[in-house]
Design a protein around this motif. Structure first.
Motif, mmCIF file in Angstrom:
data_model
loop_
_atom_site.group_PDB
_atom_site.id
_atom_site.type_symbol
_atom_site.label_atom_id
_atom_site.label_comp_id
_atom_site.label_asym_id
_atom_site.label_seq_id
_atom_site.Cartn_x
_atom_site.Cartn_y
_atom_site.Cartn_z
ATOM 1 N N HIS A 15 0.829 -1.194 0.000
ATOM 2 C CA HIS A 15 0.000 0.000 0.000
ATOM 3 C C HIS A 15 0.871 1.254 0.000
ATOM 4 O O HIS A 15 2.043 1.206 0.332
ATOM 5 C CB HIS A 15 -0.943 -0.005 1.211
ATOM 6 C CG HIS A 15 -0.227 -0.118 2.520
ATOM 7 N ND1 HIS A 15 0.288 -1.302 2.990
ATOM 8 C CD2 HIS A 15 0.083 0.812 3.450
ATOM 9 C CE1 HIS A 15 0.875 -1.095 4.144
ATOM 10 N NE2 HIS A 15 0.774 0.176 4.445
ATOM 11 N N GLU A 37 -6.118 -5.932 -1.746
ATOM 12 C CA GLU A 37 -6.431 -4.863 -0.790
ATOM 13 C C GLU A 37 -7.481 -5.347 0.198
ATOM 14 O O GLU A 37 -8.294 -6.208 -0.121
ATOM 15 C CB GLU A 37 -7.012 -3.642 -1.505
ATOM 16 C CG GLU A 37 -6.070 -2.907 -2.403
ATOM 17 C CD GLU A 37 -6.775 -1.725 -3.049
ATOM 18 O OE1 GLU A 37 -6.849 -0.670 -2.405
ATOM 19 O OE2 GLU A 37 -7.251 -1.882 -4.185
ATOM 20 N N ASP A 43 -6.011 0.704 -0.101
ATOM 21 C CA ASP A 43 -4.755 1.429 -0.276
ATOM 22 C C ASP A 43 -5.002 2.932 -0.148
ATOM 23 O O ASP A 43 -5.873 3.494 -0.811
ATOM 24 C CB ASP A 43 -4.182 1.102 -1.652
ATOM 25 C CG ASP A 43 -2.768 1.583 -1.861
ATOM 26 O OD1 ASP A 43 -2.356 2.575 -1.223
ATOM 27 O OD2 ASP A 43 -2.071 0.987 -2.689
#
Length: 171
Positions: A15, A37, A43
Motif C-alpha cells: 500500500h 487490498e 490502499d
C-alpha cells in the motif's frame, strides 16, 4: 505484454508508495501482478492525487499510476476465509510482496516460514521503512518521515532555516 518477467505471478499486498511502485515495475517488465487490498481499509493511494473527482471515487491519480497493469482483488486477511484465499494465490505465485510493519504477516500466519512451506520456490519480499531489525523496526515511515530522517529536508526550503519537504520532482 512481453518482457523479462513474462510468465511470473506476483501477489502484491502493498500500500501507499514503496511497495506498489516496486510491483508496478515488475508489471512493466511483464509479470502478472495481482494487487490485494482490504475491503475495509483500501490502499491510501486511492485517496491521493490532484484530480478531486477521482480522489472522491477512490481512484486517485497516485493509485491509478501505480496500479496500471495489475489485476485487483479484495481480501480481508483478518478472516480465515481471506487468509485461505491468499494462501491459494501464494500456491501459484512466484513472488509475494508486502510492506507492513515487521511481524504483521507473521501474526496472521502469513509470514515467510508459513508461506515458504506452502510454496518453497516463493520469493518473499518484505519492505518496511526502517528494516526488519533494529530499534525503529516497529515504526512506520512515509515520505516526509524518511526525508526528515535522511536530512534532505534540511537541504531544502526558502532560506529561513525551516526544513521543507521536497516534492517528487523538485529534488
Amino acid at each position: 505484454m512481453n518482457g523479462a518477467f513474462t510468465g511470473l505471478r506476483v501477489v502484491d499486498t502493498t500500500h501507499v508508495l514503496a511497495g506498489p511502485f516496486a510491483s508496478y515495475q515488475l508489471a512493466l517488465l511483464g509479470a502478472e501482478v495481482i494487487k490485494v487490498e482490504s475491503p475495509g481499509d483500501p490502499d491510501q493511494a486511492r485517496f491521493q492525487g490532484s484530480d478531486r473527482d477521482l480522489v472522491r471515487a477512490g481512484m486517485g491519480t497516485a493509485f491509478l499510476a501505480q496500479g496500471a497493469g495489475k489485476s485487483a482483488l479484495a481480501l480481508d486477511l483478518k478472516t480465515e476465509a481471506g487468509r485461505d484465499a491468499l494462501r491459494s494465490l501464494i500456491a501459484t505465485a512466484d513472488v509475494f510482496v508486502e510492506n507492513y510493519r515487521p511481524g504483521a504477516f507473521d501474526s496472521l500466519g502469513l509470514g515467510y516460514e508459513e508461506l515458504s512451506q506452502l510454496n518453497p520456490n516463493l520469493i518473499y519480499c518484505s519492505i518496511s521503512a526502517f528494516g526488519a531489525m533494529g530499534p525503529r523496526r516497529e515504526q512506520t515511515g512515509y515520505d516526509n518521515v524518511i526525508q526528515a530522517f535522511s536530512g534532505i529536508m534540511d537541504l531544502t526550503g526558502h532560506g529561513d532555516n525551516r526544513p521543507l519537504k521536497c516534492g517528487a520532482l523538485s529534488c
